[in-house]
Design an enzyme around this catalytic site. Structure first.
Site, short mmCIF file in Angstrom:
data_model
loop_
_atom_site.label_atom_id
_atom_site.label_comp_id
_atom_site.label_asym_id
_atom_site.label_seq_id
_atom_site.Cartn_x
_atom_site.Cartn_y
_atom_site.Cartn_z
N SER A 194 24.62 33.34 54.56
CA SER A 194 25.41 32.85 53.42
C SER A 194 25.17 33.55 52.10
O SER A 194 25.93 33.34 51.15
CB SER A 194 25.17 31.35 53.24
OG SER A 194 25.86 30.63 54.23
N LYS A 231 24.10 28.38 42.74
CA LYS A 231 24.89 27.73 43.81
C LYS A 231 24.71 26.22 43.72
O LYS A 231 23.62 25.72 43.43
CB LYS A 231 24.42 28.25 45.17
CG LYS A 231 25.30 27.86 46.34
CD LYS A 231 24.77 28.49 47.63
CE LYS A 231 25.64 28.13 48.84
NZ LYS A 231 25.08 28.69 50.09
N SER A 279 28.43 31.19 52.81
CA SER A 279 28.91 30.07 52.03
C SER A 279 28.66 30.20 50.54
O SER A 279 29.22 29.44 49.75
CB SER A 279 28.23 28.80 52.53
OG SER A 279 26.84 28.82 52.24
#
Lengths: 424, 89
Positions: free
Chosen positions: A129, A30, A105
């Site tokens: 997330s 990420k 997210s």
């Protein structure tokens, strides 16, 4: 757009394959986790061009594990969102549903794994997330216990809530990646020095699993509820004892979460002023004007909203009403978990109240926040929580969420593995 | 309820500018969220439990750090080994 799902912000080999426990596997990271020598944007224009001079602890460990890191994944800007639509690099698409969001997210990480672009991925979880996109994309995602994985090199959003964690197509994969990244690190002073050395064990005979009524309450799609209840019945058929329980603090958990995370964000994101990294401002302008120019152009609408909300919640005259109350509420959530873990070994419920939203469906900020109601309690209390696929509604994946005692990531993994094995 | 002026004032504290054409919508969503936060008024006073996690400070002794040049590479403007910042006077 990078690839079929816009899963990556930077798609290139960051380190090649080597020897070690993850030899031959690919890992996507990420884009809020620092990678030395590779741009790390947090999905924001305000970090365009930023190249970290150091690796996050988790990234250094993945590099040493023999895995190939094949890129940096798309995300809601600074982790602020539930759909990955709040990215300066455009939305990520859900490989499991045409026109659907992947959740957020860590939506890029989930889409990379679900779409076969990476075997494994690192995500981060502040209020769901990792688990939300795992549920929406039909993969496995684990939010480890707070203090189990070093946050060194994770670009801060809400320090007291967030953690790095593993995502993969199977529980065994997620467990293997957690073994690599859950190592002590003196640079994160909230680490508890509890390395994870476990391999999943599918034996759950006699395990007591609590099912909080509040996890099947208002706002939960009845078809999602039915699917998750069937998964819990399967755990019973494997020998687990299912215990109906209640978690009254769910009433105010979401408000406590949003006051806390926006307050922490308003402080953490004060560092983005265009002086040390990212696009610069006019140094000839007075400093407040120069900083305001940089920040207003660099932050997207949701990040601006959360900074202003947090600034408000911490400001003179409002602190007691918002931040102070939120901390009392947070203590109430932690007390509920502590009480329940005196009665049962784990808690089970849906990961998300619905299946994946359509792109653009959650236009109103508050309705997006409400989607996090089932995932934020684990962050408020710091307990481990996993999402494992447990069926579909209208062809879209549903996730079963399992939460455990602090530092019983092993127990959470075992029950998830047992379910997965029985469902296969 | 907070009005547009208050929203703009608080945003200013955080060095965030809200354009005129966004202010009404921003204030409306801000108030919807604050209204939701009112549920916290029902939380008893209670005491905030002390968390088990304590800040651990290392000894204040010099130790290796990143090279200055590596840090400065990300700075948009620099001079003589320093970052250049906007004027403060």
């Amino acid at each position: 757009m990078e690839g079929p799902y816009n899963a990556y912000i930077t798609r290139r080999q960051i380190c090649g394959a080597g020897d070690g426990p993850l030899a031959g596997r690919t890992v996507a990271v990420k884009d809020n986790i620092s990678t030395a020598g590779c741009e790390t944007t947090c999905g924001s224009r305000i970090l365009a061009g930023y190249i970290p001079p150091y690796d996050a602890h988790a990234v250094a460990l993945v590099r040493a594990s023999g895995a190939e890191i094949n890129g940096k994944t798309n995300m809601d800007e600074f982790g602020m969102g539930t759909t990955t639509e709040n990215s300066a690099f455009g939305p990520t698409l859900n490989p499991r549903g045409e026109g659907r969001v992947p959740g957020g997210s860590s939506g890029g990480s989930a889409a990379a794994v679900a779409g076969g672009l990476a075997d494994l991925a690192l995500g981060t979880d502040t209020g769901g997330s990792i688990r939300c996109p795992a549920a929406f994309c039909g993969i496995v995602g684990l939010k480890p216990t707070y203090g189990r994985v070093s946050r060194y090199g994770l670009v801060a959003y809400a320090n007291s809530l967030e953690t790095i964690g593993p995502m993969g197509r199977t529980v065994a994969d997620v467990s293997a990646l957690l073994r690599v990244i859950a190592r002590p690190d003196p640079r994160d002073t909230t680490m508890r020095g509890r390395p994870y050395e476990h391999d999943p064990v599918r034996e759950i005979e006699g395990r007591r699993i609590g099912v909080p009524a509040e996890f099947f309450g208002e706002g939960v799609d009845p078809r999602v509820a039915t699917t998750v209840r069937a998964a819990i019945d399967r755990l019973a058929s494997l020998g687990a004892e299912i215990v109906p329980v209640s978690m009254p603090s769910m009433r105010y958990a979401l408000a406590a979460y949003y006051v806390t995370c926006t307050s922490e964000a308003s402080s953490n994101l004060a560092r983005y002023d265009g002086v040390r990294y990212g696009p610069g401002g006019q140094t000839a302008r007075p400093w407040h004007d120069a900083f305001t120019d940089v920040r207003s152009a660099g932050f997207g609408p949701e990040v601006r909203r959360r900074i202003v909300l947090g600034t408000f919640a911490l400001s003179a005259g409002y602190y007691g009403k918002y931040y102070g109350k939120a901390q009392a509420a947070r203590a109430g959530v932690a007390a509920d978990f502590a009480r329940l873990f005196g009665e049962v070994d784990l808690l089970a419920g849906p990961t998300m109240p619905t299946v994946a939203f359509r792109l653009g469906e959650l236009a109103d900020p508050l309705s997006m926040y409400l989607a996090d109601i089932l995932t934020v309690p684990a962050n408020l209390a710091g307990v481990p929580a996993i999402s494992v696929p447990c069926g579909t509604v209208d062809g879209l994946p549903v996730g079963l969420q399992l939460m455990g005692r602090p530092f019983d990531d092993e127990g959470v993994v075992d029950v998830a593995a047992a379910y997965e094995g029985a469902a296969a | 309820m907070v009005d547009e002026g208050e929203v703009r004032r608080v945003a200013g504290l955080a060095d965030i500018r809200i354009p005129d054409d966004e202010l009404a919508a921003f204030t409306a969503s801000f108030n919807r969220i604050l209204e939701y936060f009112d549920i916290l008024d029902t939380v008893g006073e209670g005491t905030v439990a002390e968390r088990e996690i304590h800040t651990v400070l290392r000894e204040d002794e010099p130790c290796p750090s990143l090279p200055r040049e590596a840090i400065l590479e990300n700075a948009p403007a620099g001079e003589d080994g320093f970052v250049r910042a906007p004027r403060v006077m």
